[in-house]
Scaffold this motif. Structure first.
Motif, PDB file in Angstrom:
ATOM      1  N   THR A  53     -16.096  29.762  43.712  1.00 15.39           N
ATOM      2  CA  THR A  53     -15.675  28.504  44.337  1.00 15.39           C
ATOM      3  C   THR A  53     -14.166  28.279  44.270  1.00 15.39           C
ATOM      4  N   LYS A  54     -13.489  29.082  43.430  1.00 12.45           N
ATOM      5  CA  LYS A  54     -12.042  28.957  43.231  1.00 12.45           C
ATOM      6  C   LYS A  54     -11.640  27.641  42.569  1.00 12.45           C
ATOM      7  N   LYS A  55     -12.617  26.953  41.989  1.00 12.75           N
ATOM      8  CA  LYS A  55     -12.319  25.709  41.293  1.00 12.75           C
ATOM      9  C   LYS A  55     -12.063  26.001  39.809  1.00 12.75           C
ATOM     10  N   PRO A  56     -11.149  25.276  39.201  1.00  8.65           N
ATOM     11  CA  PRO A  56     -10.864  25.506  37.778  1.00  8.65           C
ATOM     12  C   PRO A  56     -11.983  24.972  36.885  1.00  8.65           C
ATOM     13  N   TYR A  57     -12.150  25.598  35.753  1.00 10.15           N
ATOM     14  CA  TYR A  57     -13.074  25.093  34.735  1.00 10.15           C
ATOM     15  C   TYR A  57     -12.437  25.315  33.367  1.00 10.15           C
ATOM     16  N   LYS A  58     -12.893  24.575  32.377  1.00 10.36           N
ATOM     17  CA  LYS A  58     -12.299  24.708  31.046  1.00 10.36           C
ATOM     18  C   LYS A  58     -13.357  24.583  29.964  1.00 10.36           C
ATOM     19  N   VAL A  59     -13.038  25.134  28.800  1.00  8.58           N
ATOM     20  CA  VAL A  59     -13.954  25.132  27.653  1.00  8.58           C
ATOM     21  C   VAL A  59     -13.176  24.686  26.421  1.00  8.58           C
ATOM     22  N   ASP A  60     -13.689  23.697  25.703  1.00  5.08           N
ATOM     23  CA  ASP A  60     -13.081  23.298  24.433  1.00  5.08           C
ATOM     24  C   ASP A  60     -13.580  24.233  23.334  1.00  5.08           C
ATOM     25  N   VAL A  61     -12.662  24.786  22.568  1.00  2.00           N
ATOM     26  CA  VAL A  61     -13.003  25.730  21.497  1.00  2.00           C
ATOM     27  C   VAL A  61     -12.587  25.125  20.163  1.00  2.00           C
ATOM     28  N   GLY A  62     -13.573  24.735  19.356  1.00  2.00           N
ATOM     29  CA  GLY A  62     -13.309  24.103  18.074  1.00  2.00           C
ATOM     30  C   GLY A  62     -13.702  24.982  16.901  1.00  2.00           C
ATOM     31  N   TYR A  63     -14.775  24.562  16.195  1.00  2.00           N
ATOM     32  CA  TYR A  63     -15.229  25.312  15.025  1.00  2.00           C
ATOM     33  C   TYR A  63     -15.543  26.771  15.352  1.00  2.00           C
ATOM     34  N   GLU A  64     -15.868  27.033  16.612  1.00  2.00           N
ATOM     35  CA  GLU A  64     -16.225  28.400  17.001  1.00  2.00           C
ATOM     36  C   GLU A  64     -15.108  29.393  16.728  1.00  2.00           C
ATOM     37  N   ARG A  65     -13.896  28.919  16.643  1.00  2.00           N
ATOM     38  CA  ARG A  65     -12.748  29.802  16.414  1.00  2.00           C
ATOM     39  C   ARG A  65     -12.902  30.592  15.125  1.00  2.00           C
ATOM     40  N   PHE A  66     -13.471  29.967  14.092  1.00  2.00           N
ATOM     41  CA  PHE A  66     -13.650  30.689  12.827  1.00  2.00           C
ATOM     42  C   PHE A  66     -15.122  30.975  12.507  1.00  2.00           C
ATOM     43  N   LEU A  67     -16.034  30.199  13.103  1.00  2.00           N
ATOM     44  CA  LEU A  67     -17.454  30.441  12.842  1.00  2.00           C
ATOM     45  C   LEU A  67     -17.954  31.713  13.523  1.00  2.00           C
ATOM     46  N   GLY A  68     -17.366  32.060  14.674  1.00  2.00           N
ATOM     47  CA  GLY A  68     -17.766  33.289  15.355  1.00  2.00           C
ATOM     48  C   GLY A  68     -17.524  34.521  14.500  1.00  2.00           C
ATOM     49  N   PRO A  69     -16.282  34.767  14.086  1.00  2.00           N
ATOM     50  CA  PRO A  69     -16.003  35.920  13.228  1.00  2.00           C
ATOM     51  C   PRO A  69     -16.707  35.861  11.873  1.00  2.00           C
ATOM     52  N   GLU A  70     -17.031  34.637  11.417  1.00  2.00           N
ATOM     53  CA  GLU A  70     -17.657  34.478  10.100  1.00  2.00           C
ATOM     54  C   GLU A  70     -19.018  35.171  10.021  1.00  2.00           C
ATOM     55  N   ILE A  71     -19.606  35.467  11.165  1.00  2.00           N
ATOM     56  CA  ILE A  71     -20.917  36.130  11.191  1.00  2.00           C
ATOM     57  C   ILE A  71     -20.860  37.477  10.475  1.00  2.00           C
ATOM     58  N   PHE A  72     -19.688  38.121  10.473  1.00  2.00           N
ATOM     59  CA  PHE A  72     -19.562  39.399   9.766  1.00  2.00           C
ATOM     60  C   PHE A  72     -19.817  39.233   8.266  1.00  2.00           C
ATOM     61  N   PHE A  73     -19.458  38.078   7.725  1.00  2.00           N
ATOM     62  CA  PHE A  73     -19.585  37.850   6.291  1.00  2.00           C
ATOM     63  C   PHE A  73     -20.739  36.911   5.937  1.00  2.00           C
ATOM     64  N   HIS A  74     -21.256  36.201   6.935  1.00  2.00           N
ATOM     65  CA  HIS A  74     -22.442  35.357   6.757  1.00  2.00           C
ATOM     66  C   HIS A  74     -23.345  35.521   7.983  1.00  2.00           C
ATOM     67  N   PRO A  75     -23.992  36.674   8.114  1.00  2.00           N
ATOM     68  CA  PRO A  75     -24.814  36.925   9.309  1.00  2.00           C
ATOM     69  C   PRO A  75     -25.981  35.963   9.459  1.00  2.00           C
ATOM     70  N   GLU A  76     -26.363  35.309   8.351  1.00  2.00           N
ATOM     71  CA  GLU A  76     -27.471  34.353   8.421  1.00  2.00           C
ATOM     72  C   GLU A  76     -27.115  33.149   9.285  1.00  2.00           C
ATOM     73  N   PHE A  77     -25.843  32.912   9.564  1.00  2.00           N
ATOM     74  CA  PHE A  77     -25.447  31.835  10.465  1.00  2.00           C
ATOM     75  C   PHE A  77     -26.029  32.060  11.858  1.00  2.00           C
ATOM     76  N   SER A  78     -26.186  33.313  12.224  1.00  2.00           N
ATOM     77  CA  SER A  78     -26.703  33.657  13.545  1.00  2.00           C
ATOM     78  C   SER A  78     -28.201  33.937  13.507  1.00  2.00           C
ATOM     79  N   ASN A  79     -28.652  34.619  12.458  1.00  2.00           N
ATOM     80  CA  ASN A  79     -30.068  34.995  12.356  1.00  2.00           C
ATOM     81  C   ASN A  79     -30.462  35.034  10.885  1.00  2.00           C
TER      82      ASN A  79
END
Length: 208
Positions: A53-79
């Protein structure tokens, strides 16, 4: 999760956010407090254009900035079925090696691959691995009632400029050696024997 992200661009969006905004933190609780105290400083916004559509969209990125990589050290966060952090996996692998090579291995943990590129990933892995090693040495000393004092083990996790493409770089170097053609599987062999041929390779016995 955000309204407005084109489904066909969801993977591209996740990849861009991962590479641009994510990082490894030393303490989750303190990190949450930082975001809650000053959200304007820490919450980022990812912006892009819808390819259709060529229309802009945006995403707010908060806690995910550090919670995403944290899965390597706390995989139970995901499963919840997975509870072993990467530091424990590295420790277990080294402990399964012959005892005379364990110290050199602890001092030469080399990072390789895109997901190890998170900021401070190497520092976090080294810290957690060192804690496990020190805890084992302390337990050994306690079991001997102080009669045996183990020599400290140096733990070093190495980051380097070839980190992102280290696997491909290593494969390229291997393929450039004359011995490679003595141990590689050809297309003709694969077509004759099928996928099972990949389970066996004389490379470890033939390469010097």
């Amino acid at each position: 999760r955000e309204v407005g992200i084109p489904p066909e661009q969801s993977l591209e969006t996740a990849k861009a956010i991962k590479e641009r905004f994510c990082y490894m933190c030393p303490d989750i609780v303190k990190e949450f407090n930082k975001y809650d105290t000053d959200p304007a400083k820490w919450i980022k916004t990812y912006e892009n254009i819808n390819a259709v559509t060529k229309k802009p969209y945006k995403v707010d990125v908060g806690y995910e900035r550090f919670l995403g990589p944290e899965i390597f050290f706390h995989p139970e966060f995901s499963n919840p079925d997975f509870t072993t952090p990467i530091s424990e996996t590295v420790d277990t692998v080294i402990q399964n090696c012959p005892i005379d090579v364990r110290r050199p291995l602890y001092g030469n943990v080399v990072l390789s691959g895109g997901s190890t590129m998170f900021r401070d990933f190497g520092r976090r892995l080294q810290r957690d691995l060192k804690r496990q090693v020190d805890a084992r040495l302390k337990m050994s000393e306690e079991l001997s009632q102080g009669r045996i004092k183990p020599k400290p083990i140096e733990v070093q996790v190495i980051t380097h400029h070839m980190q992102r493409y280290a696997v491909w770089f290593g494969g390229s170097m291997l393929a450039s050696t004359p011995e490679f053609y003595q141990v590689c599987h050809t297309k003709k062999d694969y077509e004759e024997y099928g996928p099972s041929i990949c389970r066996h390779n004389p490379v470890f016995g033939a390469m010097t």
